[in-house]
Design a protein around this motif. Structure first.
Motif, PDB file in Angstrom:
ATOM      1  N   ARG A  19      -0.256 -23.743  -1.251  1.00 34.43           N
ATOM      2  CA  ARG A  19      -0.908 -22.976  -0.216  1.00 34.43           C
ATOM      3  C   ARG A  19       0.504 -22.340   0.330  1.00 34.43           C
ATOM      4  NH1 ARG A  19      -1.007 -23.612   5.417  1.00 34.43           N
ATOM      5  NH2 ARG A  19      -2.529 -22.582   6.462  1.00 34.43           N
ATOM      6  N   GLU A  20       1.492 -22.896   0.758  1.00 40.55           N
ATOM      7  CA  GLU A  20       2.712 -22.332   1.343  1.00 40.55           C
ATOM      8  C   GLU A  20       3.406 -20.952   0.406  1.00 40.55           C
ATOM      9  OE1 GLU A  20       4.169 -22.567   4.256  1.00 40.55           O
ATOM     10  OE2 GLU A  20       2.223 -23.441   4.514  1.00 40.55           O
ATOM     11  N   TYR A  21       3.158 -21.499  -0.826  1.00 41.25           N
ATOM     12  CA  TYR A  21       3.780 -20.404  -1.897  1.00 41.25           C
ATOM     13  C   TYR A  21       3.119 -19.302  -1.979  1.00 41.25           C
ATOM     14  CZ  TYR A  21       5.498 -18.446  -6.141  1.00 41.25           C
ATOM     15  OH  TYR A  21       5.919 -17.400  -7.044  1.00 41.25           O
ATOM     16  N   ALA A  26       2.016 -13.677  -0.805  1.00 37.95           N
ATOM     17  CA  ALA A  26       0.988 -12.833  -0.677  1.00 37.95           C
ATOM     18  C   ALA A  26       1.163 -11.949   0.689  1.00 37.95           C
ATOM     19  CB  ALA A  26      -0.271 -13.459  -0.545  1.00 37.95           C
ATOM     20  N   ARG A  27       2.365 -12.136   1.417  1.00 38.18           N
ATOM     21  CA  ARG A  27       2.541 -11.420   2.495  1.00 38.18           C
ATOM     22  C   ARG A  27       3.267 -10.069   2.290  1.00 38.18           C
ATOM     23  NH1 ARG A  27       5.260 -15.391   6.911  1.00 38.18           N
ATOM     24  NH2 ARG A  27       4.972 -13.471   8.251  1.00 38.18           N
ATOM     25  N   LEU A  84       9.849 -17.181   7.123  1.00 34.99           N
ATOM     26  CA  LEU A  84       9.664 -18.528   6.783  1.00 34.99           C
ATOM     27  C   LEU A  84       9.726 -19.299   8.293  1.00 34.99           C
ATOM     28  CD1 LEU A  84      11.763 -19.456   3.708  1.00 34.99           C
ATOM     29  CD2 LEU A  84       9.243 -19.686   3.842  1.00 34.99           C
ATOM     30  N   ALA A  85      10.521 -19.182   9.047  1.00 35.74           N
ATOM     31  CA  ALA A  85      10.657 -19.761  10.354  1.00 35.74           C
ATOM     32  C   ALA A  85       9.187 -19.921  11.195  1.00 35.74           C
ATOM     33  CB  ALA A  85      11.649 -19.155  11.227  1.00 35.74           C
ATOM     34  N   GLY A  86       8.309 -19.220  11.093  1.00 31.58           N
ATOM     35  CA  GLY A  86       7.208 -19.094  11.836  1.00 31.58           C
ATOM     36  C   GLY A  86       6.003 -20.274  11.407  1.00 31.58           C
TER      37      GLY A  86
END
Length: 262
Positions: A19-21, A26-27, A84-86
């Motif tokens: 999910r994270e990957y 995809a962003r 990534l921080a958010g």
């Protein structure tokens, strides 16, 4: 029974990783950062007549890879760090964390999935960045570049310091905002990346805290006038990136407020 239990636990972790990957790769913002860093790298290092005249060693593929790793990859990782921080704060705002806590997923599994998903996506972006720039260099260079000349420094860059840099950046970016104010994390990250950006190389041993241009990067290409590589400084740089990333990633496990009361 133990094998079945371990398999179920790993499937939960892999579900979070996937999910994270998927979310990160995809962003459009991630690819925009990659494009910006690539344009910056090409503007400064494209093997044009002017750049070949300006940069003494640009006719060496290893120097080219080392140079874009030292300077332009830092821009890429800095941009990816902000994205990534958010992730964990976003899970809180959207209620996804509540859904995770309502499932049999444990804190360690959630955190491991987040950390590894962030690492894999960061390493993917860095790999595309290095491969794309190296390919352009090999095609555009007004001289013959063998496959070995281009591939060997590329692989070295992915391992030294690529792997360690991505580990440090992704683990810090994912984990630390989970236990501190996001704005304070941005300030700390800006200070560290600023210290990296203003440092200029020298023949002396480089500071251990350099993310992409430390002693590990000298394993890609060594200046012919200063061929000595300090093994102690190489270890110090690698230990800082590895231990710094792993410790940052483990800190949320010690914070009870990070998850449900246990």
């Amino acid at each position: 029974m133990y094998i079945v239990w371990e398999g179920k636990r790993m499937r939960k972790i892999w579900a979070v990783i996937f999910r994270e990957y998927k979310m990160q790769t995809a962003r459009p913002a991630g690819w925009a950062v990659l494009l910006g860093a690539t344009l910056l790298a090409q503007a400064d290092n494209f093997p044009s007549v002017g750049n070949l005249r300006r940069l003494e060693f640009l006719n060496q593929p290893a120097y080219f890879v080392s140079r874009i790793m030292n300077f332009d990859a830092l821009v890429l990782l800095f941009g990816l760090l902000f994205l990534l921080a958010g992730r964990i704060p976003l899970d809180r705002r959207t209620g996804m964390k509540t859904l995770f806590m309502a499932s049999p997923l444990k804190k360690g599994q959630y955190l491991a999935g987040k950390l590894l998903g962030g690492f894999f996506s960061t390493f993917t972006f860095l790999t595309v960045f290095l491969c794309l720039n190296t390919t352009v260099y090999c095609i555009a260079a007004p001289f013959a570049v063998s496959l070995e000349d281009g591939l060997v420094p590329l692989l070295k860059a992915l391992v030294f310091p690529g792997f360690f840099s991505c580990l440090f950046v992704s683990f810090c970016a994912v984990a630390l905002p989970g236990i501190m104010d996001l704005r304070f994390f941005y300030i700390l990250a800006a200070v560290l990346f600023g210290a990296n950006a203003v440092y200029v190389g020298s023949a002396d041993a480089m500071p251990f805290y350099l993310i992409t241009s430390g002693e590990l990067a000298r394993l890609i290409w060594v200046h012919p006038k200063w061929p000595f590589v300090d093994a102690g400084s190489v270890w110090a740089n690698g230990i800082f990136l590895t231990v710094g990333g792993l410790v940052s990633g483990a800190l949320p496990l010690l914070a009870r407020k990070f998850w449900r009361a246990e």
